[in-house]
Write a protein that holds these residues in place. Structure first.
Motif, PDB file in Angstrom:
ATOM      1  N   GLU A 180       0.849  -0.933   0.099  1.00 28.66           N
ATOM      2  CA  GLU A 180      -0.030  -0.122  -0.007  1.00 28.66           C
ATOM      3  C   GLU A 180       0.906   1.183  -0.065  1.00 28.66           C
ATOM      4  O   GLU A 180       1.996   1.324   0.721  1.00 28.66           O
ATOM      5  CB  GLU A 180      -0.750   0.044   1.203  1.00 28.66           C
ATOM      6  CG  GLU A 180      -2.280  -0.819   1.103  1.00 28.66           C
ATOM      7  CD  GLU A 180      -3.086  -0.417  -0.140  1.00 28.66           C
ATOM      8  OE1 GLU A 180      -3.162   0.840  -0.458  1.00 28.66           O
ATOM      9  OE2 GLU A 180      -3.692  -1.300  -0.777  1.00 28.66           O
ATOM     10  N   SER A 181       0.488   2.261  -0.718  1.00 21.90           N
ATOM     11  CA  SER A 181       1.298   3.476  -0.522  1.00 21.90           C
ATOM     12  C   SER A 181       1.367   4.291   0.473  1.00 21.90           C
ATOM     13  O   SER A 181       0.392   4.310   1.095  1.00 21.90           O
ATOM     14  CB  SER A 181       0.635   4.339  -2.027  1.00 21.90           C
ATOM     15  OG  SER A 181       1.110   5.684  -1.844  1.00 21.90           O
ATOM     16  N   ARG A 215      -5.235   5.433  -2.751  1.00 18.32           N
ATOM     17  CA  ARG A 215      -4.747   4.411  -3.930  1.00 18.32           C
ATOM     18  C   ARG A 215      -6.134   4.103  -4.605  1.00 18.32           C
ATOM     19  O   ARG A 215      -6.674   3.052  -4.123  1.00 18.32           O
ATOM     20  CB  ARG A 215      -3.906   3.504  -3.425  1.00 18.32           C
ATOM     21  CG  ARG A 215      -3.123   2.465  -4.572  1.00 18.32           C
ATOM     22  CD  ARG A 215      -2.461   1.402  -4.246  1.00 18.32           C
ATOM     23  NE  ARG A 215      -1.832   0.576  -5.196  1.00 18.32           N
ATOM     24  CZ  ARG A 215      -1.353  -0.527  -5.024  1.00 18.32           C
ATOM     25  NH1 ARG A 215      -1.354  -1.096  -3.823  1.00 18.32           N
ATOM     26  NH2 ARG A 215      -0.918  -1.303  -5.810  1.00 18.32           N
ATOM     27  N   MET A 237      -6.019   4.154 -10.354  1.00 18.43           N
ATOM     28  CA  MET A 237      -4.487   4.021 -10.385  1.00 18.43           C
ATOM     29  C   MET A 237      -3.937   2.487 -10.597  1.00 18.43           C
ATOM     30  O   MET A 237      -2.969   2.489 -11.103  1.00 18.43           O
ATOM     31  CB  MET A 237      -3.969   4.553  -9.086  1.00 18.43           C
ATOM     32  CG  MET A 237      -4.314   6.218  -8.848  1.00 18.43           C
ATOM     33  SD  MET A 237      -3.771   6.498  -7.305  1.00 18.43           S
ATOM     34  CE  MET A 237      -4.330   8.273  -7.252  1.00 18.43           C
ATOM     35  N   ARG A 238      -4.660   1.512  -9.963  1.00 13.36           N
ATOM     36  CA  ARG A 238      -4.111   0.157  -9.810  1.00 13.36           C
ATOM     37  C   ARG A 238      -4.270  -0.253 -11.302  1.00 13.36           C
ATOM     38  O   ARG A 238      -3.668  -1.099 -11.831  1.00 13.36           O
ATOM     39  CB  ARG A 238      -4.953  -0.482  -8.878  1.00 13.36           C
ATOM     40  CG  ARG A 238      -4.796  -0.183  -7.184  1.00 13.36           C
ATOM     41  CD  ARG A 238      -5.806  -1.042  -6.477  1.00 13.36           C
ATOM     42  NE  ARG A 238      -5.513  -0.909  -5.348  1.00 13.36           N
ATOM     43  CZ  ARG A 238      -5.075  -1.791  -4.421  1.00 13.36           C
ATOM     44  NH1 ARG A 238      -4.451  -2.823  -4.973  1.00 13.36           N
ATOM     45  NH2 ARG A 238      -5.001  -1.544  -2.936  1.00 13.36           N
ATOM     46  N   GLU A 291      -1.301   0.780 -13.256  1.00 13.74           N
ATOM     47  CA  GLU A 291      -0.202   0.156 -12.756  1.00 13.74           C
ATOM     48  C   GLU A 291      -0.013  -1.194 -13.310  1.00 13.74           C
ATOM     49  O   GLU A 291       0.637  -1.700 -13.848  1.00 13.74           O
ATOM     50  CB  GLU A 291      -0.130   0.115 -11.156  1.00 13.74           C
ATOM     51  CG  GLU A 291       0.824  -0.803 -10.525  1.00 13.74           C
ATOM     52  CD  GLU A 291       0.567  -0.760  -9.096  1.00 13.74           C
ATOM     53  OE1 GLU A 291       0.837  -1.736  -8.475  1.00 13.74           O
ATOM     54  OE2 GLU A 291       0.230   0.261  -8.506  1.00 13.74           O
TER      55      GLU A 291
END
Length: 706
Positions: free
Chosen positions: A421-422, A442, A446-447, A450
């Motif tokens: 996790e960010s 997050r 965004m995922r 990614e």
């Protein structure tokens, strides 16, 4: 019997030092190495005395060493991956990096060329370098605060911001250049002969008052060797390219590429982004499989090998993002305009198309240069809102992309990938100052991006690996974690009721999933990341432990990362038949490129963290006296670190300010314990703190427990 063996023992001793001329060994260690009978200990001691007297060995304190002429090697003094002093030593067998103790540096500084000798310790087989002579000084500009002598204003000292610099710099009155007490300055070293004395310097630039946010950012940029301005030859080259029409996309160039301008292709990026590296497309095939397109800015078309642009990009290695500012790898004309995949503008790209089945398996892929016209510039937040609402522009396409993302993510987890996790923060910045700050969420959008970038990077590497004659390449590699650090992590998470098997990667993966949503999630994520090895660039592939990929590279961000640009060049040459001469060229160049890229990435990361700290200090100035909730995030011999729950800003409660007891550090159990009352503070404990003091200049936030 002992006397009969003495000639044989003598030969053993001499052979040992002949094989390892840099060996430095105590008597007991030497005795163990020779594997002698205990009854021969006295004989060995007498023999060594005779060898020293005869000049065949020498004794340095308690250490026995070879008395033959030491071998001298040329080296460059550097800071290693742990930010410790080291020597990059050039020997007949190649280049190696050896640690250098501060006492053995003479007056050498990073970048200096020096003559060194090498010593080797018997028990550990570890070697280190000793600086014997400085061959050539690098130019050293030091950033720091000017402080006048308490004896008057006849001279002053510069206190370096970077405490790795071992001495304050003496500045005579005639070298002050108008600087006054408390100024943040840049000084240049003009003379340093003796290690025990301060070097002499002169002020070259006054940045402003120490502690002022704008001044501290100027100092930060200088401290890390960054610069926003580009050299004249780079600016001239960009102007010449523009004048010659090289930024225009000709019909001739389009004819060489796959024309995707009518395809549904768009970008998804942060709201404040200007350099759009990547665009995506997705179609569903008749067989039910997904046909994913990842389209990356074709920077290599404009930044050609050996050009001024290329040399400056290699030197910079990466763009550096300082929260309220960017130090770009490429001039803005390219990074924010010509190469950036803007909406409704024709742009040159490198495309990777992948057919992926409903279980996440890549059936086939193809890679080629293309031309696109992005139909929409989405932000992450816009895409997330569309997915959440179930309606909006291109909803069906975005929903299909999200479906594929979930399939790819599950596949990656099944194959052993670790999903951290960010711990990043999101700040609202106005006029260079923070108005608000909070943990960055997050988002699913965004995922999605990614996972699409990860699979493209993987497929590009597989394409290279499957060539009949494998070409030289730049890999992004991540080594196995240190067993000791994972064992310590296992011990640490027990306090949260988590069982972690340090020998089982799946156990780490399970833990990361288990802590999602828990208050200590960010903390455990951060400590787990610190327990991992650091990912680096390398011409040798060892796989990527964290991602669980056997083959991986960076292909998707050539506007802001130099390794991606090199990957594009190699890829294009392989597609067009890489010849032996060019392959040899890359074999020779890639080790230095990988090393430079890794070093500039580390430097950028450190600069970005310090920039965040400066603005966090500025933000917390208005909170002095306030009581805030936090979680203990670290323990040291000086105090306990507390991370504020709402902002993730970290400060320190110093042991001297814990006046209810005398606290002792228990490093092994991540806690401090009161000697009398046995009260303890452990990593992960929730606490209330009052903000006592903020010092932007030194990046300190002092707290007290309430």
């Amino acid at each position: 019997m002992g006397k009969q063996k003495l000639p044989e023992i003598k030969q053993q001793v001499l052979n040992l030092f002949k094989r390892s001329p840099s060996l430095s060994v105590k008597f007991n260690a030497l005795f163990v190495m020779l594997r002698l009978n205990k009854s021969l200990k006295a004989e060995l001691r007498n023999l060594l005395r005779e060898l020293v007297e005869a000049g065949e060995l020498q004794k340095n304190g308690k250490y026995y060493e070879s008395n033959s002429n030491s071998s001298f090697y040329e080296a460059v003094i550097i800071l290693d991956s742990k930010n410790e002093y080291a020597a990059e030593v050039h020997t007949d067998s190649g280049t190696r990096i050896l640690p250098v103790k501060k006492r053995n540096l003479l007056t050498a500084l990073p970048g200096d060329r020096a003559e060194v000798t090498i010593i080797e310790y018997a028990y550990s087989n570890e070697k280190e370098a000793i600086v014997e002579k400085i061959i050539k000084r690098a130019k050293h500009s030091i950033v720091g605060k000017l402080q006048f002598s308490s004896k008057g204003e006849d001279y002053a000292f510069v206190i370096p911001d970077d405490r790795k610099f071992r001495k304050d710099i003496f500045i005579p009155k005639n070298s002050l250049k108008g600087a006054v007490n408390g100024d943040k300055v840049i000084c240049e070293i003009v003379n340093w002969e003796y290690q025990d004395l301060s070097p002499e310097g002169k002020i070259t630039r006054i940045l402003g008052k120490a502690g002022d946010v704008k001044t501290e950012f100027k100092a930060l940029i200088k401290k890390y060797g960054l610069t926003k301005t580009f050299p004249k030859d780079v600016k001239d080259e960009v102007s010449e390219m523009e004048s010659a029409g090289k930024f225009e996309i000709s019909e001739e160039e389009i004819a060489k590429r796959v024309d995707l301008r009518d395809e549904m292709i768009f970008t998804i990026d942060p709201v404040d982004a200007k350099d759009f590296d990547d665009a995506i497309s997705l179609n569903r095939l008749k067989n039910g499989n997904f046909y994913l397109g990842v389209h990356i800015a074709d920077v290599s078309h404009y930044v050609t090998e050996g050009s001024a642009l290329d040399e400056e990009a290699l030197k910079r290695g990466t763009s550096v993002y300082l929260m309220n500012d960017v130090v770009p790898m490429l001039p803005e004309k390219l990074s924010n305009d010509i190469c950036s995949l803007k909406e409704k503008v024709n742009r040159l790209v490198f495309s990777c198309f992948m057919e992926i089945d409903t279980k996440g398996n890549v059936i086939k892929y193809n890679i080629h240069k293309s031309v696109i016209n992005s139909k929409k510039r989405f932000t992450y937040e816009e895409v997330q809102n569309i997915l959440d609402d179930g309606k909006g522009l291109y909803y069906d396409k975005l929903n299909e992309m999200n479906e594929l993302h979930h399939i790819l993510f599950k596949k990656r987890m099944d194959e052993g990938s670790l999903d951290f996790e960010s711990t990043e923060v999101k700040a609202e910045i106005e006029n260079g100052l923070i108005k608000s700050i909070k943990p960055k969420e997050r988002l699913e959008s965004m995922r999605l991006i990614e996972d699409f970038m990860l699979i493209a990077n993987k497929c590009v590497t597989l394409f290279i690996e499957r060539q009949k004659k494998k070409p030289p390449f730049v890999y992004r590699v991540h080594d196995l974690p240190d067993k000791k650090r994972i064992a310590e992590l296992s011990q640490f998470v027990r306090q949260f009721g988590i069982k972690l098997d340090p020998d089982n990667k799946r156990s780490i993966q399970k833990m990361l999933l288990e802590i999602e949503g828990r208050p200590e999630a960010f903390l455990i994520n951060d400590i787990t990341i610190r327990a991992m090895s650091k990912a680096v660039y390398s011409e040798e592939n060892i796989g990527h432990y964290g991602l669980g990929f056997d083959f991986y590279t960076h292909f998707t961000s050539p506007i802001r990362r130099y390794p991606d640009l090199i990957v594009h060049r190699i890829l294009f040459e392989v597609l067009n038949g890489l010849n032996a001469k060019r392959a040899q060229h890359y074999h020779k160049q890639l080790p230095d490129i990988c090393k430079q890229s890794t070093e500039t990435e580390i430097n950028a990361t450190q600069a970005e963290r310090e920039a965040i700290k400066i603005l966090q200090c500025q933000y917390m100035e208005s909170s002095v006296g306030k009581v805030l909730s936090g979680i203990v995030s670290g323990i040291s011999e000086y105090g306990i670190y507390v991370e504020m729950t709402d902002t993730m800003i970290e400060g320190m409660v110093r042991l001297r300010d814990l006046n209810d007891d005398y606290y002792i550090l228990d490093q092994q159990n991540y806690r401090i314990v009161g000697r009398r009352r046995r009260k303890m503070y452990r990593i992960g404990d929730k606490v209330k703190v009052r903000v006592l003091k903020v010092d932007t200049e030194h990046r300190w936030i002092d707290l007290v427990i309430v």
